[in-house]
Write a protein that holds these residues in place. Structure first.
Motif, PDB file in Angstrom:
ATOM      1  N   LYS A 196      39.571  -3.462  47.113  1.00 35.09           N
ATOM      2  CA  LYS A 196      40.335  -4.041  46.002  1.00 35.09           C
ATOM      3  C   LYS A 196      39.462  -4.947  45.156  1.00 35.09           C
ATOM      4  O   LYS A 196      39.547  -4.944  43.924  1.00 35.09           O
ATOM      5  CB  LYS A 196      41.529  -4.817  46.551  1.00 35.09           C
ATOM      6  N   ARG A 197      38.589  -5.727  45.813  1.00 35.04           N
ATOM      7  CA  ARG A 197      37.691  -6.609  45.061  1.00 35.04           C
ATOM      8  C   ARG A 197      36.740  -5.790  44.189  1.00 35.04           C
ATOM      9  O   ARG A 197      36.521  -6.104  43.013  1.00 35.04           O
ATOM     10  CB  ARG A 197      36.897  -7.499  46.026  1.00 35.04           C
ATOM     11  N   GLU A 198      36.204  -4.710  44.765  1.00 37.26           N
ATOM     12  CA  GLU A 198      35.281  -3.868  43.997  1.00 37.26           C
ATOM     13  C   GLU A 198      35.984  -3.241  42.803  1.00 37.26           C
ATOM     14  O   GLU A 198      35.452  -3.208  41.686  1.00 37.26           O
ATOM     15  CB  GLU A 198      34.710  -2.774  44.909  1.00 37.26           C
ATOM     16  N   GLU A 199      37.199  -2.759  43.022  1.00 36.78           N
ATOM     17  CA  GLU A 199      37.950  -2.139  41.927  1.00 36.78           C
ATOM     18  C   GLU A 199      38.248  -3.148  40.828  1.00 36.78           C
ATOM     19  O   GLU A 199      38.112  -2.845  39.638  1.00 36.78           O
ATOM     20  CB  GLU A 199      39.248  -1.554  42.487  1.00 36.78           C
ATOM     21  N   LEU A 200      38.667  -4.370  41.220  1.00 40.41           N
ATOM     22  CA  LEU A 200      38.980  -5.396  40.222  1.00 40.41           C
ATOM     23  C   LEU A 200      37.732  -5.832  39.462  1.00 40.41           C
ATOM     24  O   LEU A 200      37.781  -6.072  38.244  1.00 40.41           O
ATOM     25  CB  LEU A 200      39.637  -6.599  40.900  1.00 40.41           C
ATOM     26  N   LEU A 201      36.611  -5.949  40.170  1.00 43.30           N
ATOM     27  CA  LEU A 201      35.368  -6.351  39.499  1.00 43.30           C
ATOM     28  C   LEU A 201      34.921  -5.288  38.497  1.00 43.30           C
ATOM     29  O   LEU A 201      34.465  -5.617  37.388  1.00 43.30           O
ATOM     30  CB  LEU A 201      34.270  -6.600  40.533  1.00 43.30           C
ATOM     31  N   GLN A 256      41.430 -11.377  36.338  1.00 41.47           N
ATOM     32  CA  GLN A 256      40.834 -12.582  36.901  1.00 41.47           C
ATOM     33  C   GLN A 256      41.797 -13.280  37.852  1.00 41.47           C
ATOM     34  O   GLN A 256      41.382 -13.788  38.907  1.00 41.47           O
ATOM     35  CB  GLN A 256      40.423 -13.527  35.761  1.00 41.47           C
ATOM     36  N   ASP A 257      43.078 -13.309  37.488  1.00 40.58           N
ATOM     37  CA  ASP A 257      44.081 -13.911  38.373  1.00 40.58           C
ATOM     38  C   ASP A 257      44.166 -13.144  39.692  1.00 40.58           C
ATOM     39  O   ASP A 257      44.281 -13.752  40.768  1.00 40.58           O
ATOM     40  CB  ASP A 257      45.448 -13.925  37.694  1.00 40.58           C
ATOM     41  N   ARG A 290      36.888  -3.156  36.999  1.00 43.35           N
ATOM     42  CA  ARG A 290      37.855  -3.185  35.890  1.00 43.35           C
ATOM     43  C   ARG A 290      37.564  -4.364  34.974  1.00 43.35           C
ATOM     44  O   ARG A 290      37.593  -4.229  33.741  1.00 43.35           O
ATOM     45  CB  ARG A 290      39.272  -3.306  36.461  1.00 43.35           C
ATOM     46  N   LEU A 291      37.249  -5.518  35.566  1.00 45.36           N
ATOM     47  CA  LEU A 291      36.923  -6.680  34.746  1.00 45.36           C
ATOM     48  C   LEU A 291      35.671  -6.421  33.919  1.00 45.36           C
ATOM     49  O   LEU A 291      35.599  -6.809  32.731  1.00 45.36           O
ATOM     50  CB  LEU A 291      36.720  -7.904  35.660  1.00 45.36           C
TER      51      LEU A 291
END
Length: 729
Positions: free
Chosen positions: A706-711, A337-338, A713-714
């Motif tokens: 990067k946003r897609e990967e982080l989303l 999230q950070d 993963r979240l």
């Protein structure tokens, strides 16, 4: 708990984010690893010449009252080029299997599908038995979910056997490194239980799998040793293996086990797994020295005891790890999230409004930058040293008048100090970094020669004003260069700060295109402002060169008197040192020209008394110099004082006006009409404005990826966390 961990290990959840408990079966080639797995799972694995297992095979065994069933899936963590996928994917490989005899062929085909990543996997379900492989080994793996009435609750992963040599296998040296790296990626994790298979038909010290295990589990806390092929021990050598079973040699916390699996010939003859277990029981019960072991060590023999122990160890490990996994999940969720918060906000559904907001925010911050920010690295603070340098350069063009005749001597002329009254002025600094060779002294006789040469129809003792103008023109002609240098420095500095501001506002949008287009537009606009500023500077310099004017008459007259007194005092001190020293000793004036002599100075008091006695009363000591004969250089002293006084007036004027013009026309000028310039240049208000804004508002591929990967993963972390909470962990 095993079902829960199995769900967490499913691609799309957290098997790549969290260290989950699992059992990894490793061993050197031909160590009996495949036979052990067959005995545990009740299925037959592919057997062929050379290396059989070329990718990991995950076996998830679960007890069920329903009929026996096996589901085969392909799980991809890398793409066909070997690049790690941001989001692993699962692909079903055929329909569920209800006949054990079909499993071996399905696994063989699944392995071929993984080893040929450029081809669709479905082609391998129906193809013939042709063996072909684009790659030797793969980190992508086969997942088997097996359930049935006689199945134990257990999960493990079978890894390719470690290769000792490729000379006789038709492979290459890279295969050795790749297999070892693949095995290491599993057994190096703290939550991995290592099931180490060691064949009794080979010397223990020569088996590489044991050395690799010692490297990653040196204390043997998470390793279970399994001795295979005990029936192939040379007669009389059986006793050498018993210290391992007694845990007296190569001690492991979970001990060593020994199992006997059916031979290849037995399998070809169709032996069942029930028959194989019965023969194993007979072997350890009837064959010394195994049958002669103490009862306390008998529990480390036979596959059934190993399976029970494996289930117990995995259960205990899961029980200990689940609370820690929950904490690790929460920490991972917070970090993800950070990381999302640090990314620029995602593009808006209103691209025109989004771009307009971006431009307005940029122009707002630009005005703040131009007005000045209270930071050492601010624009105005960065410009200030260049302004101070410009002021020193202009002051350094002051004519170096010397109230003495020129003396022809070799080497540089001695310096003549600035008048002390200049040090009392605000902002005065000594020019320490100026090369003395740059300033050419102008001696009083040179000034008088120029004045005499300029005379036309003037009366004796009168000289034309053109003499003063010629000296003034010489120093004003030197002002253009430092003024333009200051303009270029400010232009460069301003451009650097504005570019940084552009990157801050636009780098994450338009796939880099928005930042590039705004940069080009702003650069062109700043270039126009710089050209206008240079033109204004040229006008200001031309004003100084074209005519002499000041309405500051009192200021000019005051400076002339001061310089005239200073020059006269210096000249009188040089020509009449004794009288000057005596006057100074009687009443020291503001100038510091002193005469040092071993002779006694005349008594000024007696001189003034003598003059009073002849009727010349009221004369001050400083008036005594008026009794001297007139100085033929007095006209030159007046010219020097005129020029030097005017320099002080003009220098201070230009030292303020040039920076002020640059600040108004260039620095503050950049903020004028910036918003309309950007709107027009980008075409936002044009008929194509909507389409342009949609293109410009897109994120750069790197940020979007990067946003897609982080989303993703979240999402999988939160799903896993909900799974744990659902079962009350």
């Amino acid at each position: 708990m095993l079902d829960l961990v199995n769900r967490l290990q499913t691609p799309g959840l957290v098997q790549i984010d969290i260290d989950l408990p699992q059992i990894a079966v490793i061993g050197s080639q031909s160590a009996g690893k495949s036979s052990l797995i067959e005995s545990i799972s009740g299925i037959t694995l592919p057997r062929a010449a050379g290396t059989c297992t070329r990718c990991p095979t995950e076996c998830r065994l679960s007890h069920s009252d329903t009929p026996w069933k096996c589901t085969v899936e392909l799980r991809f963590i890398t793409d066909k080029s070997g690049q790690t996928l941001g989001q692993p994917r699962t692909e079903a490989f055929g329909d569920p299997i209800f006949d054990k005899s079909e499993v071996e062929d399905r696994i063989r085909r699944a392995q071929r599908a993984i080893l040929n990543p450029s081809k669709p996997t479905r082609e391998f379900l129906d193809e013939g038995d042709e063996e072909s492989a684009e790659i030797s080994f793969s980190t992508n793996y086969i997942s088997l979910q097996i359930s049935g009435p006689e199945i134990a609750d257990l999960s493990f992963v079978d890894l390719p056997g470690l290769i000792a040599s490729v000379s006789s296998r038709g492979g290459n040296e890279r295969d050795i490194v790749m297999v070892e790296s693949l095995v290491t990626s599993y057994i190096s994790k703290p939550s991995c239980v290592i099931l180490l298979t060691v064949a009794c038909e080979t010397d223990f010290e020569n088996q590489g799998a044991h050395h690799l295990t010692k490297k990653h589990d040196p204390e043997g806390k998470r390793t279970i040793g399994v001795l295979t092929k005990p029936d192939r021990i040379p007669r009389g050598d059986e006793e050498s293996w018993l210290p391992l079973i007694r845990n007296e040699q190569e001690t492991l916390e979970n001990n060593w086990y020994c199992v006997k699996q059916p031979s290849s010939q037995d399998l070809k003859q169709g032996i069942t797994w029930e028959q194989a277990r019965a023969r194993e029981n007979d072997f350890f019960s009837l064959t010394p020295p195994w049958s002669e072991l103490d009862p306390m060590y008998q529990k480390y023999l036979k596959t059934s005891n190993l399976v029970d122990r494996l289930s117990s160890i995995l259960s205990d490990l899961i029980s200990k790890r689940l609370p820690q996994i929950q904490i690790e999940l929460e920490n991972a969720i917070q970090k993800t999230q950070d990381a999302l918060q640090q990314l620029p906000k995602p593009p808006s559904s209103d691209p025109i409004g989004e771009i307009a907001s971006l431009l307005h925010n940029f122009v707002g911050d630009l005005h703040v930058l131009l007005e000045g920010v209270p930071r050492a690295d601010g624009l105005l603070q960065t410009i200030r040293p260049a302004q101070a340098r410009f002021r020193r350069d202009i002051r350094g063009t002051a004519p170096d008048f010397r109230p003495f005749e020129l003396e022809i001597t070799e080497g540089p002329q001695p310096t003549f100090p600035d008048p002390p009254f200049l040090s009392n002025e605000d902002g005065y600094e000594a020019i320490e970094d100026q090369d003395p060779q740059e300033k050419v002294p102008i001696f009083i006789d040179q000034v008088l020669d120029r004045a005499l040469a300029a005379r036309t129809r003037e009366l004796p003792g009168h000289y034309p004003f053109v003499v003063q103008k010629s000296f003034i023109a010489e120093f004003t002609a030197k002002w253009a260069s430092p003024a333009q240098v200051l303009c270029r420095v400010v232009h460069t500095t301003l451009l650097q700060h504005v570019k940084a501001l552009i990157s801050l506002h636009f780098s994450s949008f338009g796939q880099g295109g928005l930042e590039q287009r705004v940069t080009i537009l702003v650069q062109d606009y700043i270039k126009q402002r710089a050209a206008a500023t240079q033109a204004l500077i040229s006008k200001l310099i031309l004003l100084e060169e074209g005519g002499l004017l000041t309405l500051n008459e009192h200021y000019l007259a005051d400076y002339k008197d001061k310089f005239l007194s200073y020059y006269k005092g210096a000249r009188e001190t040089a020509q009449n040192p004794v009288l000057a020293a005596a006057i100074q000793a009687y009443r020291p004036n503001q100038f510091t020209f002193t005469y040092r002599s071993k002779n006694r100075l005349p008594d000024i008091t007696q001189v003034l008394s003598g003059l009073a006695s002849i009727g010349l009363s009221g004369i001050d000591a400083k008036d005594l110099v008026k009794l001297l004969a007139p100085d033929r250089m007095d006209p030159a002293l007046n010219i020097m004082s005129d020029v030097r006084a005017y320099f002080q007036v003009a220098y201070k004027r230009i030292a303020d006006n040039i920076p002020l013009a640059i600040d108004h026309e260039l620095v503050r000028g950049v903020g004028h009409d910036m918003l309309p310039t950007l709107y027009t240049g980008l075409g936002i208000n044009s008929p194509e404005g909507g389409r342009i804004c949609r293109e410009l508002a897109q994120e750069s591929p790197s940020v979007a990826g990067k946003r897609e990967e982080l989303l993703k993963r979240l999402e999988r972390l939160e799903t896993a966390s909900h799974e744990l909470l659902r079962v009350g962990i």
